[in-house]
Design a protein around this motif. Structure first.
Motif, PDB file in Angstrom:
ATOM      1  N   ALA A 176       0.793  -1.307  -0.199  1.00 15.29           N
ATOM      2  CA  ALA A 176      -0.113  -0.148   0.050  1.00 15.29           C
ATOM      3  C   ALA A 176       1.047   1.197  -0.017  1.00 15.29           C
ATOM      4  CB  ALA A 176      -0.954   0.098   1.243  1.00 15.29           C
ATOM      5  N   ALA A 177       0.461   2.309  -0.592  1.00  8.74           N
ATOM      6  CA  ALA A 177       0.945   3.694  -0.572  1.00  8.74           C
ATOM      7  C   ALA A 177       0.200   4.672  -0.757  1.00  8.74           C
ATOM      8  CB  ALA A 177       2.085   3.594  -1.699  1.00  8.74           C
ATOM      9  N   ALA A 178       0.404   5.754  -0.120  1.00 12.37           N
ATOM     10  CA  ALA A 178      -0.611   7.116  -0.459  1.00 12.37           C
ATOM     11  C   ALA A 178      -0.494   7.592  -1.571  1.00 12.37           C
ATOM     12  CB  ALA A 178      -0.277   7.979   0.726  1.00 12.37           C
ATOM     13  N   GLU A 179       0.881   7.473  -2.337  1.00  9.63           N
ATOM     14  CA  GLU A 179       1.155   8.109  -3.700  1.00  9.63           C
ATOM     15  C   GLU A 179       1.779   6.895  -4.416  1.00  9.63           C
ATOM     16  OE1 GLU A 179       0.208  11.167  -4.248  1.00  9.63           O
ATOM     17  OE2 GLU A 179      -0.327  11.534  -2.088  1.00  9.63           O
ATOM     18  N   LEU A 180       1.484   7.138  -5.580  1.00  9.92           N
ATOM     19  CA  LEU A 180       2.148   6.228  -6.543  1.00  9.92           C
ATOM     20  C   LEU A 180       3.559   6.668  -7.144  1.00  9.92           C
ATOM     21  CD1 LEU A 180      -0.767   5.765  -8.946  1.00  9.92           C
ATOM     22  CD2 LEU A 180      -0.404   4.375  -7.033  1.00  9.92           C
ATOM     23  N   ASN A 181       4.119   5.707  -7.563  1.00  8.72           N
ATOM     24  CA  ASN A 181       5.720   6.154  -7.809  1.00  8.72           C
ATOM     25  C   ASN A 181       5.415   6.822  -9.383  1.00  8.72           C
ATOM     26  OD1 ASN A 181       5.617   4.024  -9.844  1.00  8.72           O
ATOM     27  ND2 ASN A 181       7.001   2.726  -8.642  1.00  8.72           N
ATOM     28  N   ALA A 182       6.836   7.274  -9.779  1.00  3.59           N
ATOM     29  CA  ALA A 182       6.646   7.965 -11.118  1.00  3.59           C
ATOM     30  C   ALA A 182       6.106   7.088 -12.356  1.00  3.59           C
ATOM     31  CB  ALA A 182       8.110   8.247 -11.373  1.00  3.59           C
ATOM     32  N   ASP A 183       6.090   5.832 -12.194  1.00  3.81           N
ATOM     33  CA  ASP A 183       5.663   4.911 -13.309  1.00  3.81           C
ATOM     34  C   ASP A 183       4.297   4.799 -12.867  1.00  3.81           C
ATOM     35  OD1 ASP A 183       8.093   4.617 -14.472  1.00  3.81           O
ATOM     36  OD2 ASP A 183       8.470   2.931 -12.998  1.00  3.81           O
ATOM     37  N   GLY A 184       3.564   5.306 -11.879  1.00  2.00           N
ATOM     38  CA  GLY A 184       2.209   5.161 -11.592  1.00  2.00           C
ATOM     39  C   GLY A 184       1.713   3.790 -10.937  1.00  2.00           C
ATOM     40  N   PHE A 185       2.895   3.309 -10.262  1.00  7.13           N
ATOM     41  CA  PHE A 185       2.505   2.050  -9.284  1.00  7.13           C
ATOM     42  C   PHE A 185       2.730   2.402  -8.028  1.00  7.13           C
ATOM     43  CE2 PHE A 185       5.169   0.208 -13.150  1.00  7.13           C
ATOM     44  CZ  PHE A 185       3.815  -0.102 -13.827  1.00  7.13           C
ATOM     45  N   VAL A 186       2.124   1.406  -7.242  1.00  3.61           N
ATOM     46  CA  VAL A 186       2.677   1.150  -5.942  1.00  3.61           C
ATOM     47  C   VAL A 186       3.936   0.635  -6.014  1.00  3.61           C
ATOM     48  CG1 VAL A 186       2.150   0.091  -3.622  1.00  3.61           C
ATOM     49  CG2 VAL A 186       0.253   0.981  -4.906  1.00  3.61           C
ATOM     50  N   ARG A 187       3.984  -0.622  -6.712  1.00  6.91           N
ATOM     51  CA  ARG A 187       5.349  -1.092  -7.275  1.00  6.91           C
ATOM     52  C   ARG A 187       4.975  -2.114  -8.298  1.00  6.91           C
ATOM     53  NH1 ARG A 187      10.241  -2.127  -4.905  1.00  6.91           N
ATOM     54  NH2 ARG A 187      10.007  -0.781  -3.136  1.00  6.91           N
ATOM     55  N   ASP A 188       6.053  -2.077  -9.180  1.00  6.22           N
ATOM     56  CA  ASP A 188       5.963  -2.810 -10.479  1.00  6.22           C
ATOM     57  C   ASP A 188       5.600  -4.264  -9.754  1.00  6.22           C
ATOM     58  OD1 ASP A 188       6.379  -4.618 -12.549  1.00  6.22           O
ATOM     59  OD2 ASP A 188       7.369  -2.926 -13.487  1.00  6.22           O
ATOM     60  N   TYR A 189       4.594  -5.170 -10.232  1.00  8.00           N
ATOM     61  CA  TYR A 189       4.313  -6.440  -9.738  1.00  8.00           C
ATOM     62  C   TYR A 189       5.664  -7.527 -10.094  1.00  8.00           C
ATOM     63  CZ  TYR A 189      -0.507  -5.748  -9.221  1.00  8.00           C
ATOM     64  OH  TYR A 189      -1.754  -5.034  -8.752  1.00  8.00           O
ATOM     65  N   GLY A 190       6.501  -7.130 -11.176  1.00  9.98           N
ATOM     66  CA  GLY A 190       7.649  -7.996 -11.421  1.00  9.98           C
ATOM     67  C   GLY A 190       8.644  -7.749 -10.519  1.00  9.98           C
ATOM     68  N   GLU A 191       8.380  -6.718  -9.502  1.00  8.59           N
ATOM     69  CA  GLU A 191       9.602  -6.499  -8.585  1.00  8.59           C
ATOM     70  C   GLU A 191       9.328  -7.639  -7.359  1.00  8.59           C
ATOM     71  OE1 GLU A 191      10.637  -2.576  -7.293  1.00  8.59           O
ATOM     72  OE2 GLU A 191       9.508  -1.839  -9.145  1.00  8.59           O
TER      73      GLU A 191
END
Length: 117
Positions: A40-55
């Motif tokens: 979970a995150a209050a803001e998305l990263n620069a790519d528009g993700f909480v985190r890339d699923y691939g990570e």
């Protein structure tokens, strides 16, 4: 708050030998486990993700190497209950991905245990 989750599967045996002999979980048995990690995150990263699923692929590698087709009594430090497994996977995940907010573990299609701090 944005939330994502990803599901992982493995099969393993275990025995909760601290339970009374007549308890079904005291006998050696196995499950087809499902592990769901939530981030979970209050803001998305620069790519528009909480985190890339691939990570999250390292969790699959960890589960495959350490838990899949293993006897969990030989893998886990605590009794191999779904509750303890949820905490174990949460601790492993949050050390790598600080956005980890919860982990759920299922032993059967009708039962779930969750660790959420």
């Amino acid at each position: 708050m944005y939330k994502i989750s990803k599901e992982f599967h493995f099969s393993a045996s275990h025995q909760l030998s601290h339970l009374p002999d007549d308890h079904q979980c005291a006998r050696l048995h196995g499950h087809n486990y499902v592990v769901v990690v939530e981030l979970a995150a209050a803001e998305l990263n620069a790519d528009g993700f909480v985190r890339d699923y691939g990570e999250l692929k390292p969790l699959k590698s960890y589960i495959d190497a350490q838990f899949d087709h293993r006897h969990l009594n030989e893998v886990m430090e605590r009794p191999s209950t779904a509750e303890n497994m949820a905490r174990h996977f949460y601790d492993w995940c949050v050390a790598r991905w600080p956005e980890t907010s919860a982990v759920r573990v299922s032993e059967t299609p009708k039962t779930w245990a969750e660790y959420r701090p």
